[in-house]
Write an enzyme that holds these catalytic residues in place. Structure first.
Site, PDB file in Angstrom:
ATOM      1  N   GLY A 113      -6.393  20.161  38.502  1.00 29.85           N
ATOM      2  CA  GLY A 113      -6.859  19.326  38.333  1.00 29.85           C
ATOM      3  C   GLY A 113      -8.218  18.691  38.660  1.00 29.85           C
ATOM      4  O   GLY A 113      -9.237  18.179  38.819  1.00 29.85           O
ATOM      5  N   ASN A 152     -11.048  20.949  39.051  1.00 28.17           N
ATOM      6  CA  ASN A 152     -12.748  20.930  37.625  1.00 28.17           C
ATOM      7  C   ASN A 152     -12.742  19.640  36.375  1.00 28.17           C
ATOM      8  O   ASN A 152     -13.386  18.855  36.739  1.00 28.17           O
ATOM      9  CB  ASN A 152     -12.429  22.205  36.549  1.00 28.17           C
ATOM     10  CG  ASN A 152     -12.422  23.347  37.376  1.00 28.17           C
ATOM     11  OD1 ASN A 152     -14.291  23.342  37.339  1.00 28.17           O
ATOM     12  ND2 ASN A 152     -11.543  24.084  37.670  1.00 28.17           N
ATOM     13  N   LYS A 192      -2.233  27.925  29.189  1.00 23.85           N
ATOM     14  CA  LYS A 192      -1.050  27.609  27.874  1.00 23.85           C
ATOM     15  C   LYS A 192      -2.255  28.203  26.692  1.00 23.85           C
ATOM     16  O   LYS A 192      -3.222  27.735  26.542  1.00 23.85           O
ATOM     17  CB  LYS A 192      -1.110  26.595  27.049  1.00 23.85           C
ATOM     18  CG  LYS A 192       0.651  26.087  27.899  1.00 23.85           C
ATOM     19  CD  LYS A 192       2.038  26.581  27.021  1.00 23.85           C
ATOM     20  CE  LYS A 192       2.925  26.441  28.508  1.00 23.85           C
ATOM     21  NZ  LYS A 192       4.255  27.564  28.097  1.00 23.85           N
ATOM     22  N   ASN A 215     -13.887  26.468  27.682  1.00 15.27           N
ATOM     23  CA  ASN A 215     -12.884  27.309  28.301  1.00 15.27           C
ATOM     24  C   ASN A 215     -13.677  27.763  29.671  1.00 15.27           C
ATOM     25  O   ASN A 215     -14.472  27.825  29.660  1.00 15.27           O
ATOM     26  CB  ASN A 215     -11.565  28.438  28.146  1.00 15.27           C
ATOM     27  CG  ASN A 215     -10.708  28.746  29.437  1.00 15.27           C
ATOM     28  OD1 ASN A 215     -10.492  28.044  30.232  1.00 15.27           O
ATOM     29  ND2 ASN A 215     -10.669  30.377  29.702  1.00 15.27           N
ATOM     30  N   HIS A 247     -13.293  30.385  33.311  1.00 16.19           N
ATOM     31  CA  HIS A 247     -12.999  31.329  34.225  1.00 16.19           C
ATOM     32  C   HIS A 247     -12.992  31.698  35.145  1.00 16.19           C
ATOM     33  O   HIS A 247     -14.479  31.531  35.235  1.00 16.19           O
ATOM     34  CB  HIS A 247     -12.715  32.225  33.058  1.00 16.19           C
ATOM     35  CG  HIS A 247     -11.932  33.702  33.233  1.00 16.19           C
ATOM     36  ND1 HIS A 247     -10.362  33.771  34.027  1.00 16.19           N
ATOM     37  CD2 HIS A 247     -12.180  34.563  33.544  1.00 16.19           C
ATOM     38  CE1 HIS A 247     -10.367  34.813  33.776  1.00 16.19           C
ATOM     39  NE2 HIS A 247     -11.336  35.648  34.152  1.00 16.19           N
ATOM     40  N   GLU A 302     -17.286  26.555  40.006  1.00 16.01           N
ATOM     41  CA  GLU A 302     -17.116  26.085  38.682  1.00 16.01           C
ATOM     42  C   GLU A 302     -16.953  24.597  38.355  1.00 16.01           C
ATOM     43  O   GLU A 302     -16.965  23.863  37.385  1.00 16.01           O
ATOM     44  CB  GLU A 302     -15.404  26.303  39.112  1.00 16.01           C
ATOM     45  CG  GLU A 302     -15.126  27.931  39.043  1.00 16.01           C
ATOM     46  CD  GLU A 302     -13.126  28.267  38.876  1.00 16.01           C
ATOM     47  OE1 GLU A 302     -12.635  26.961  37.785  1.00 16.01           O
ATOM     48  OE2 GLU A 302     -12.283  28.402  39.439  1.00 16.01           O
TER      49      GLU A 302
HETATM   50  C1  GAR Z   1      -9.572  26.829  38.393  1.00 17.42           C
HETATM   51  O1  GAR Z   1     -10.082  28.609  38.966  1.00 17.42           O
HETATM   52  C2  GAR Z   1     -10.358  28.147  36.678  1.00 17.42           C
HETATM   53  O2  GAR Z   1     -11.148  28.506  36.546  1.00 17.42           O
HETATM   54  C3  GAR Z   1      -8.615  28.488  36.456  1.00 17.42           C
HETATM   55  O3  GAR Z   1      -7.680  27.603  36.364  1.00 17.42           O
HETATM   56  C4  GAR Z   1      -8.222  26.994  37.853  1.00 17.42           C
HETATM   57  C5  GAR Z   1      -7.680  25.506  37.409  1.00 17.42           C
HETATM   58  O4  GAR Z   1      -8.230  24.306  38.685  1.00 17.42           O
HETATM   59  N1  GAR Z   1      -8.759  29.014  34.802  1.00 17.42           N
HETATM   60  C6  GAR Z   1      -8.442  30.390  34.691  1.00 17.42           C
HETATM   61  O5  GAR Z   1      -7.857  31.179  35.185  1.00 17.42           O
HETATM   62  C7  GAR Z   1      -8.300  30.589  33.391  1.00 17.42           C
HETATM   63  N2  GAR Z   1      -7.738  31.879  32.918  1.00 17.42           N
HETATM   64  P1  GAR Z   1      -8.162  23.445  38.715  1.00 17.42           P
HETATM   65  O6  GAR Z   1      -7.105  22.764  38.524  1.00 17.42           O
HETATM   66  O7  GAR Z   1      -8.495  22.935  40.032  1.00 17.42           O
HETATM   67  O8  GAR Z   1      -9.055  22.615  38.192  1.00 17.42           O
END
Ligand code: GAR
Length: 208
Positions: A14, A16, A93, A109, A111, A181
């Site tokens: 979490g 982000n 999911k 979303n 990525h 991000e």
């Molecule tokens: C992030 O790097 C996000 O971009 C990625 O999961 C991570 C979650 O990190 N998402 C994907 O790969 C979606 N295809 P976080 O839980 O520290 O925010």
């Protein structure tokens, strides 16, 4: 300018989510997080929500007999909170077409690469950075996009480039991409809050 009601869906640590919370608390983002939902009861994201007095909801398909019942529950939470935007922040999911259709152009979303490269169902987390390194590309980055019924396909709102260095490993690259991000996700949400994003034929145009 309307303060956006956000529901954040997250499966992992979490970071982000945390960046969005921090930006809201710092007054940089005109939004409020009404609840954080995770399919994973142990997700760090739920802990982070609780630490900021945000309702933290564990919601998993395993709690329901059919996928339709899961959707009903999720949609009822979204409705009750008058949700303007659904924020997928490391949510591992796939949302059903029913949910996606009801919240058309209102699900975002993030990525950790430059879509449409390095996207698709098997591309999440560290796997994305492994694929980037293995391909030999010299730039990667971050994409924030709207979610439609095709995986990693919806209109791109914002992107940012990050160089791939000679000695990068998937882990070092992931660590260098992550702060971008954090910055970019709030920027995309704020652009939507300010009504500066126009969607036409699966393309987003930013009117600054
Ligand atoms: C992030 O790097 C996000 O971009 C990625 O999961 C991570 C979650 O990190 N998402 C994907 O790969 C979606 N295809 P976080 O839980 O520290 O925010």
């Amino acid at each position: 300018m309307k303060k956006l009601n956000l529901i954040v869906l997250a499966s992992g640590g979490g970071t982000n989510l945390q960046a969005i919370i921090d930006n809201i608390e710092a007054g940089k983002l005109n939004a409020q997080i009404k609840a954080v939902i995770s399919n994973n009861s142990k997700a760090g994201a739920l802990e982070r929500a609780r630490n900021h007095n945000i309702p933290a909801i564990h919601l998993s398909h395993k709690q329901f007999v059919t996928p339709e019942e899961f959707d009903e529950k999720l949609l009822s939470i979204l409705r009750e909170n008058e949700t303007d935007l659904v924020i997928l922040a490391g949510y591992m999911k796939i949302l059903s077409p029913t949910v996606i259709r009801q919240y058309k152009n209102r699900i975002l979303n993030i990525h950790p690469a430059l879509l449409p490269s390095f996207g698709g169902a098997s591309m999440y987390g560290i796997h994305v950075h492994e694929a980037v390194i293995n391909s030999g590309v010299k730039v990667t980055g971050v994409t924030v996009h709207l979610v439609d019924e095709v995986y990693d396909h919806g209109a791109i709102i914002v992107q940012k480039c990050v160089p791939v260095l000679n000695d990068d490993t998937p882990e070092t690259l992931q660590q260098r991409v992550l702060p971008h991000e954090h910055e970019l996700y709030s920027k995309a949400i704020q652009l939507l809050a300010e009504g500066k994003v126009e969607i036409k034929e699966n393309k987003a145009y930013i009117r600054e």
